[in-house]
Write a protein that holds these residues in place. Structure first.
Motif, PDB file in Angstrom:
ATOM      1  N   GLN A 175     -10.312   6.538   3.311  1.00  0.00           N
ATOM      2  CA  GLN A 175      -8.951   6.807   3.769  1.00  0.00           C
ATOM      3  C   GLN A 175      -8.910   6.754   5.291  1.00  0.00           C
ATOM      4  O   GLN A 175      -9.600   7.513   5.949  1.00  0.00           O
ATOM      5  CB  GLN A 175      -8.488   8.189   3.329  1.00  0.00           C
ATOM      6  CG  GLN A 175      -8.254   8.297   1.848  1.00  0.00           C
ATOM      7  CD  GLN A 175      -7.640   9.632   1.503  1.00  0.00           C
ATOM      8  OE1 GLN A 175      -6.474   9.871   1.801  1.00  0.00           O
ATOM      9  NE2 GLN A 175      -8.437  10.496   0.893  1.00  0.00           N
ATOM     10  N   VAL A 203      -7.305  -8.604  -1.422  1.00  0.00           N
ATOM     11  CA  VAL A 203      -8.516  -8.313  -2.203  1.00  0.00           C
ATOM     12  C   VAL A 203      -8.952  -9.575  -2.950  1.00  0.00           C
ATOM     13  O   VAL A 203     -10.133  -9.931  -2.957  1.00  0.00           O
ATOM     14  CB  VAL A 203      -8.269  -7.135  -3.172  1.00  0.00           C
ATOM     15  CG1 VAL A 203      -9.399  -6.987  -4.176  1.00  0.00           C
ATOM     16  CG2 VAL A 203      -8.060  -5.834  -2.388  1.00  0.00           C
ATOM     17  N   ASP A 255     -14.672   2.384  -0.397  1.00  0.00           N
ATOM     18  CA  ASP A 255     -13.274   2.728  -0.160  1.00  0.00           C
ATOM     19  C   ASP A 255     -13.247   3.963   0.730  1.00  0.00           C
ATOM     20  O   ASP A 255     -14.098   4.843   0.605  1.00  0.00           O
ATOM     21  CB  ASP A 255     -12.549   3.069  -1.468  1.00  0.00           C
ATOM     22  CG  ASP A 255     -12.299   1.858  -2.341  1.00  0.00           C
ATOM     23  OD1 ASP A 255     -12.220   0.741  -1.807  1.00  0.00           O
ATOM     24  OD2 ASP A 255     -12.173   2.039  -3.562  1.00  0.00           O
ATOM     25  N   VAL A 302       0.819  -1.222   0.000  1.00  0.00           N
ATOM     26  CA  VAL A 302       0.000   0.000   0.000  1.00  0.00           C
ATOM     27  C   VAL A 302       0.850   1.268   0.000  1.00  0.00           C
ATOM     28  O   VAL A 302       0.321   2.364  -0.138  1.00  0.00           O
ATOM     29  CB  VAL A 302      -1.009   0.034   1.173  1.00  0.00           C
ATOM     30  CG1 VAL A 302      -1.941  -1.159   1.122  1.00  0.00           C
ATOM     31  CG2 VAL A 302      -0.329   0.140   2.524  1.00  0.00           C
ATOM     32  N   ARG A 314      -6.557  -1.080  -0.036  1.00  0.00           N
ATOM     33  CA  ARG A 314      -7.077  -1.160  -1.404  1.00  0.00           C
ATOM     34  C   ARG A 314      -6.035  -1.699  -2.376  1.00  0.00           C
ATOM     35  O   ARG A 314      -6.362  -2.439  -3.306  1.00  0.00           O
ATOM     36  CB  ARG A 314      -7.563   0.226  -1.829  1.00  0.00           C
ATOM     37  CG  ARG A 314      -8.197   0.257  -3.198  1.00  0.00           C
ATOM     38  CD  ARG A 314      -8.829   1.585  -3.493  1.00  0.00           C
ATOM     39  NE  ARG A 314      -7.816   2.631  -3.630  1.00  0.00           N
ATOM     40  CZ  ARG A 314      -8.106   3.906  -3.838  1.00  0.00           C
ATOM     41  NH1 ARG A 314      -9.356   4.305  -3.903  1.00  0.00           N
ATOM     42  NH2 ARG A 314      -7.132   4.789  -3.958  1.00  0.00           N
ATOM     43  N   TRP A 325      -5.635   4.169   1.723  1.00  0.00           N
ATOM     44  CA  TRP A 325      -6.962   3.754   1.254  1.00  0.00           C
ATOM     45  C   TRP A 325      -7.232   2.312   1.652  1.00  0.00           C
ATOM     46  O   TRP A 325      -6.396   1.442   1.437  1.00  0.00           O
ATOM     47  CB  TRP A 325      -7.052   3.887  -0.260  1.00  0.00           C
ATOM     48  CG  TRP A 325      -7.206   5.305  -0.684  1.00  0.00           C
ATOM     49  CD1 TRP A 325      -6.202   6.167  -1.038  1.00  0.00           C
ATOM     50  CD2 TRP A 325      -8.418   6.031  -0.778  1.00  0.00           C
ATOM     51  NE1 TRP A 325      -6.737   7.390  -1.348  1.00  0.00           N
ATOM     52  CE2 TRP A 325      -8.098   7.332  -1.203  1.00  0.00           C
ATOM     53  CE3 TRP A 325      -9.759   5.704  -0.550  1.00  0.00           C
ATOM     54  CZ2 TRP A 325      -9.058   8.321  -1.397  1.00  0.00           C
ATOM     55  CZ3 TRP A 325     -10.716   6.685  -0.755  1.00  0.00           C
ATOM     56  CH2 TRP A 325     -10.370   7.975  -1.174  1.00  0.00           C
ATOM     57  N   ILE A 326      -8.403   2.078   2.226  1.00  0.00           N
ATOM     58  CA  ILE A 326      -8.846   0.725   2.517  1.00  0.00           C
ATOM     59  C   ILE A 326     -10.131   0.458   1.764  1.00  0.00           C
ATOM     60  O   ILE A 326     -10.870   1.375   1.430  1.00  0.00           O
ATOM     61  CB  ILE A 326      -9.057   0.468   4.027  1.00  0.00           C
ATOM     62  CG1 ILE A 326     -10.194   1.327   4.578  1.00  0.00           C
ATOM     63  CG2 ILE A 326      -7.778   0.670   4.799  1.00  0.00           C
ATOM     64  CD1 ILE A 326     -10.696   0.856   5.929  1.00  0.00           C
ATOM     65  N   THR A 327     -10.350  -0.801   1.467  1.00  0.00           N
ATOM     66  CA  THR A 327     -11.617  -1.243   0.868  1.00  0.00           C
ATOM     67  C   THR A 327     -12.344  -2.069   1.916  1.00  0.00           C
ATOM     68  O   THR A 327     -11.758  -2.947   2.542  1.00  0.00           O
ATOM     69  CB  THR A 327     -11.352  -2.094  -0.397  1.00  0.00           C
ATOM     70  OG1 THR A 327     -10.660  -1.296  -1.347  1.00  0.00           O
ATOM     71  CG2 THR A 327     -12.665  -2.584  -1.003  1.00  0.00           C
ATOM     72  N   GLN A 381      -3.505  -6.385  -3.257  1.00  0.00           N
ATOM     73  CA  GLN A 381      -4.181  -7.268  -4.207  1.00  0.00           C
ATOM     74  C   GLN A 381      -4.294  -8.717  -3.736  1.00  0.00           C
ATOM     75  O   GLN A 381      -5.320  -9.356  -3.988  1.00  0.00           O
ATOM     76  CB  GLN A 381      -3.526  -7.179  -5.582  1.00  0.00           C
ATOM     77  CG  GLN A 381      -3.829  -5.880  -6.303  1.00  0.00           C
ATOM     78  CD  GLN A 381      -5.326  -5.625  -6.415  1.00  0.00           C
ATOM     79  OE1 GLN A 381      -6.088  -6.476  -6.867  1.00  0.00           O
ATOM     80  NE2 GLN A 381      -5.760  -4.455  -5.970  1.00  0.00           N
ATOM     81  N   ALA A 384     -16.914  -5.930  -2.549  1.00  0.00           N
ATOM     82  CA  ALA A 384     -16.435  -4.615  -2.111  1.00  0.00           C
ATOM     83  C   ALA A 384     -17.636  -3.694  -1.924  1.00  0.00           C
ATOM     84  O   ALA A 384     -18.528  -3.657  -2.766  1.00  0.00           O
ATOM     85  CB  ALA A 384     -15.469  -4.038  -3.133  1.00  0.00           C
TER      86      ALA A 384
END
Length: 151
Positions: free
Chosen positions: A137, A122, A135, A33, A116, A143-145, A119, A132
């Motif tokens: 901050q 995710v 998103d 990230v 985010r 950034w997070i999902t 990968q 999802a």
């Protein structure tokens, strides 16, 4: 692989092993990230053992190779963290741990979040049927999902 559910607050050996695993696992996420301000990297053993959710840990002999932590209420489950030793990646450990939590959810929705740009995480959540949702901050610049697995 042996799975167990020890309480890190009750066993200093487990707490120390868990903190080592957390730091190495989240150091990898920090690289993905692009920021080292990930809260699990800033946590010490006192903070780790003070958290009162549930844990499931994966062991290869006496070495802790994976762990998942979550909260449960009557209405929902929230995954707090998932971590796998860098030396044990690509062996299905995170999938095994996540599958166990999903199976114990008993029809309740399950929430999770990850960086985010992480990968691998995710993809893990998508593989297990998470969608999802948003998103955001947290803190600014990271950034997070947020994901949800429907009941």
């Amino acid at each position: 692989m042996i799975l167990s559910s020890p309480d890190p607050a009750a066993d200093p050996h487990v707490a120390a092993a868990l903190l080592r695993l957390q730091r190495t696992s989240y150091a990898r996420e920090a690289v993905l990230v692009g920021d080292e301000r990930i809260s699990p990297l800033l946590e010490d053993e006192i903070g780790l053992t003070a958290w009162r959710g549930r844990w499931l840990m994966a062991w290869d002999g006496v070495q802790l190779v994976g762990a998942i932590a979550w909260w449960e209420t009557d209405d929902a489950v929230e995954i707090h963290r998932v971590m796998v030793s860098t030396s044990a990646m690509r062996r299905g450990i995170a999938s095994t741990l996540l599958s166990r939590v999903l199976a114990s959810a008993s029809g309740r929705p399950v929430a999770a979040a990850t960086g985010r740009a992480n990968q691998p995480a995710v993809a893990l959540y998508a593989k297990h049927g998470f969608r999802a949702e948003s998103d955001e901050q947290i803190p600014p610049g990271i950034w997070i999902t947020r994901f949800r697995h429907a009941a």
